[in-house]
Motif scaffolding. Structure first.
Motif, PDB file in Angstrom:
ATOM      1  N   PRO A  21       1.130  -0.904  -0.074  1.00  0.00           N
ATOM      2  CA  PRO A  21      -0.094  -0.284   0.013  1.00  0.00           C
ATOM      3  C   PRO A  21       1.168   1.231   0.048  1.00  0.00           C
ATOM      4  CG  PRO A  21      -1.026  -1.652   1.297  1.00  0.00           C
ATOM      5  CD  PRO A  21       0.231  -2.205   0.573  1.00  0.00           C
ATOM      6  N   ARG A  22       1.716   1.452   0.162  1.00  0.00           N
ATOM      7  CA  ARG A  22       2.502   2.182   1.242  1.00  0.00           C
ATOM      8  C   ARG A  22       3.246   2.299  -0.537  1.00  0.00           C
ATOM      9  NH1 ARG A  22       6.466   2.153   6.065  1.00  0.00           N
ATOM     10  NH2 ARG A  22       4.918   2.261   6.477  1.00  0.00           N
ATOM     11  N   ALA A  23       3.515   1.613  -1.326  1.00  0.00           N
ATOM     12  CA  ALA A  23       3.986   1.994  -2.622  1.00  0.00           C
ATOM     13  C   ALA A  23       2.874   2.791  -3.930  1.00  0.00           C
ATOM     14  CB  ALA A  23       4.946   0.678  -2.987  1.00  0.00           C
ATOM     15  N   GLY A  67      -6.069   0.167   1.260  1.00  0.00           N
ATOM     16  CA  GLY A  67      -6.008  -0.850   2.396  1.00  0.00           C
ATOM     17  C   GLY A  67      -5.664  -1.885   2.239  1.00  0.00           C
ATOM     18  N   TYR A  68      -6.281  -2.912   2.915  1.00  0.00           N
ATOM     19  CA  TYR A  68      -6.498  -4.638   2.534  1.00  0.00           C
ATOM     20  C   TYR A  68      -6.937  -5.072   0.810  1.00  0.00           C
ATOM     21  CZ  TYR A  68      -5.066  -4.241   7.442  1.00  0.00           C
ATOM     22  OH  TYR A  68      -4.737  -3.689   8.679  1.00  0.00           O
ATOM     23  N   GLY A  69      -7.467  -4.743   0.062  1.00  0.00           N
ATOM     24  CA  GLY A  69      -7.853  -5.242  -1.069  1.00  0.00           C
ATOM     25  C   GLY A  69      -7.054  -5.563  -1.476  1.00  0.00           C
ATOM     26  N   ILE A  70      -5.346  -4.991  -1.668  1.00  0.00           N
ATOM     27  CA  ILE A  70      -4.204  -5.160  -2.439  1.00  0.00           C
ATOM     28  C   ILE A  70      -3.885  -6.549  -1.945  1.00  0.00           C
ATOM     29  CG2 ILE A  70      -1.515  -4.836  -2.485  1.00  0.00           C
ATOM     30  CD1 ILE A  70      -3.013  -1.734  -3.078  1.00  0.00           C
ATOM     31  N   ALA A  71      -3.912  -7.349  -0.539  1.00  0.00           N
ATOM     32  CA  ALA A  71      -2.789  -8.256   0.058  1.00  0.00           C
ATOM     33  C   ALA A  71      -3.986  -9.110  -0.194  1.00  0.00           C
ATOM     34  CB  ALA A  71      -3.002  -7.807   1.304  1.00  0.00           C
ATOM     35  N   LEU A  72      -5.643  -8.940  -0.377  1.00  0.00           N
ATOM     36  CA  LEU A  72      -6.459  -9.990  -0.241  1.00  0.00           C
ATOM     37  C   LEU A  72      -6.131 -10.859  -1.832  1.00  0.00           C
ATOM     38  CD1 LEU A  72      -9.339 -11.896   0.525  1.00  0.00           C
ATOM     39  CD2 LEU A  72     -10.213  -9.586  -0.264  1.00  0.00           C
ATOM     40  N   ALA A  73      -6.652  -9.426  -2.968  1.00  0.00           N
ATOM     41  CA  ALA A  73      -6.240  -9.636  -4.071  1.00  0.00           C
ATOM     42  C   ALA A  73      -4.497 -10.331  -5.015  1.00  0.00           C
ATOM     43  CB  ALA A  73      -6.141  -8.387  -4.726  1.00  0.00           C
ATOM     44  N   CYS A  74      -3.235 -10.492  -3.606  1.00  0.00           N
ATOM     45  CA  CYS A  74      -2.283 -11.087  -4.046  1.00  0.00           C
ATOM     46  C   CYS A  74      -2.717 -12.450  -3.756  1.00  0.00           C
ATOM     47  CB  CYS A  74      -1.368 -10.054  -3.061  1.00  0.00           C
ATOM     48  SG  CYS A  74      -0.281  -8.722  -4.105  1.00  0.00           S
ATOM     49  N   ILE A 102       0.125  -6.841  -9.552  1.00  0.00           N
ATOM     50  CA  ILE A 102      -1.315  -6.163  -8.630  1.00  0.00           C
ATOM     51  C   ILE A 102      -1.306  -4.651  -8.224  1.00  0.00           C
ATOM     52  CG2 ILE A 102      -2.496  -5.778  -6.091  1.00  0.00           C
ATOM     53  CD1 ILE A 102      -3.449  -8.546  -7.631  1.00  0.00           C
ATOM     54  N   LEU A 103       0.663  -4.571  -7.988  1.00  0.00           N
ATOM     55  CA  LEU A 103       1.067  -2.883  -7.392  1.00  0.00           C
ATOM     56  C   LEU A 103       0.891  -2.313  -9.027  1.00  0.00           C
ATOM     57  CD1 LEU A 103       1.976  -0.698  -5.880  1.00  0.00           C
ATOM     58  CD2 LEU A 103       4.417  -1.402  -6.513  1.00  0.00           C
ATOM     59  N   LEU A 104       1.363  -2.500 -10.346  1.00  0.00           N
ATOM     60  CA  LEU A 104       0.884  -2.069 -11.565  1.00  0.00           C
ATOM     61  C   LEU A 104      -0.608  -2.152 -11.974  1.00  0.00           C
ATOM     62  CD1 LEU A 104       3.524  -3.073 -13.452  1.00  0.00           C
ATOM     63  CD2 LEU A 104       3.632  -1.065 -13.523  1.00  0.00           C
ATOM     64  N   ALA A 105      -1.284  -2.553 -12.065  1.00  0.00           N
ATOM     65  CA  ALA A 105      -2.502  -2.798 -12.076  1.00  0.00           C
ATOM     66  C   ALA A 105      -2.995  -1.439 -10.982  1.00  0.00           C
ATOM     67  CB  ALA A 105      -3.138  -3.734 -11.543  1.00  0.00           C
ATOM     68  N   ARG A 106      -3.069  -1.223  -9.575  1.00  0.00           N
ATOM     69  CA  ARG A 106      -3.501  -0.192  -8.503  1.00  0.00           C
ATOM     70  C   ARG A 106      -2.898   1.427  -9.351  1.00  0.00           C
ATOM     71  NH1 ARG A 106      -5.480   3.045  -5.840  1.00  0.00           N
ATOM     72  NH2 ARG A 106      -5.359   3.035  -3.824  1.00  0.00           N
ATOM     73  N   VAL A 107      -1.614   1.031  -9.360  1.00  0.00           N
ATOM     74  CA  VAL A 107      -0.962   2.891  -9.906  1.00  0.00           C
ATOM     75  C   VAL A 107      -1.750   3.098 -11.579  1.00  0.00           C
ATOM     76  CG1 VAL A 107       0.873   3.601 -10.669  1.00  0.00           C
ATOM     77  CG2 VAL A 107       0.568   2.016  -8.195  1.00  0.00           C
TER      78      VAL A 107
END
Length: 239
Positions: A21-23, A67-74, A102-107
């Motif tokens: 999340p911070r990244a 929040g925790y959405g990234i972790a759940l997706a991973c 996942i990080l690329l998609a979020r950004v």
């Protein structure tokens, strides 16, 4: 054994996703701007890994990013990949790539940008790791074909960018060879299917947004998430 592999992969996905999340917050800035160094209230943000929280803002406003959405997706993606790929060397490559994807998609969803700091290392890492996997006896893919597929998708997306720069970002062009490596590892049907699925998903979502009047034909949509989702679907089918 396979159940333990799936659970272990999901745990890895959750653990790695909790560090993103911070990244995601720091990278989600428009092009040509420096990475975010402060929370919305201008308090400094230290480091790149960990939750997107600012203790200086107080308990009511401390969270400033995903929040925790990234972790759940991973966790879900890693578990699915372990279920389909099984105990083969290439699974380690997919599990390492998942947090980056996942990080690329979020950004990209946030600011329509696929940062070079993620796409270029992902390309190099995927090529090297798949080359290493090809040296092991239990692998189920072809490294030279993966390299050719990476070049083919780079050319394809490069042509599309040249023909219509407004409809295709250059970040998409730089992401394409990484997906080509992963899909080409399993074969040309996976390359064609994953690429087509990305375009199909983009078209369906775009038409749905237009139909619900939340977008127009000229509205720019981030294409990276569709590319990544299409590639994931093809990997799950081909593995």
């Amino acid at each position: 054994m396979h159940v333990y592999l799936i659970v272990g992969a999901a745990v890895w996905g959750m653990a790695s996703g909790l560090l993103l999340p911070r990244a995601a917050y720091r990278l989600a800035v428009p092009a040509e701007q420096p990475w975010a160094r402060a929370c919305p209230a201008a308090h400094p943000v230290a480091g790149w890994l960990g939750p997107a929280r600012c203790r200086a803002c107080g308990p009511q406003e401390e969270r400033y990013g995903a929040g925790y959405g990234i972790a759940l997706a991973c966790a879900v993606v890693c578990g699915l990949l372990a279920w389909r790929a099984g105990a083969h060397p290439e699974l380690a490559v997919w599990l390492l790539l998942t947090p980056a994807g996942i990080l690329l998609a979020r950004v990209d969803l946030a600011v329509h940008r696929l940062p070079d700091v993620l796409t270029l290392p992902a390309l190099a890492l995927t090529a090297v790791l798949l080359g290493g996997a090809a040296l092991l006896t239990r692998h189920q893919g072809d490294w030279p074909r993966a390299l050719i597929a990476a070049a083919a998708l780079f050319v394809l997306y490069g042509v599309l960018f040249f023909v219509n720069p407004a409809g295709m970002g250059f970040g998409d062009v730089k992401l394409a060879p990484t997906l080509g490596l992963a899909l080409g590892w399993y074969g040309w049907p996976a390359v064609v299917g994953g690429t087509f699925a990305g375009f199909l998903l983009g078209a369906v979502v775009g038409l749905a947004l237009i139909a619900t009047r939340r977008a127009t034909r000229k509205t720019a949509l981030p294409f990276g998430p569709f590319m990544l989702t299409g590639a994931l679907l093809a990997l799950l089918l081909a593995a």
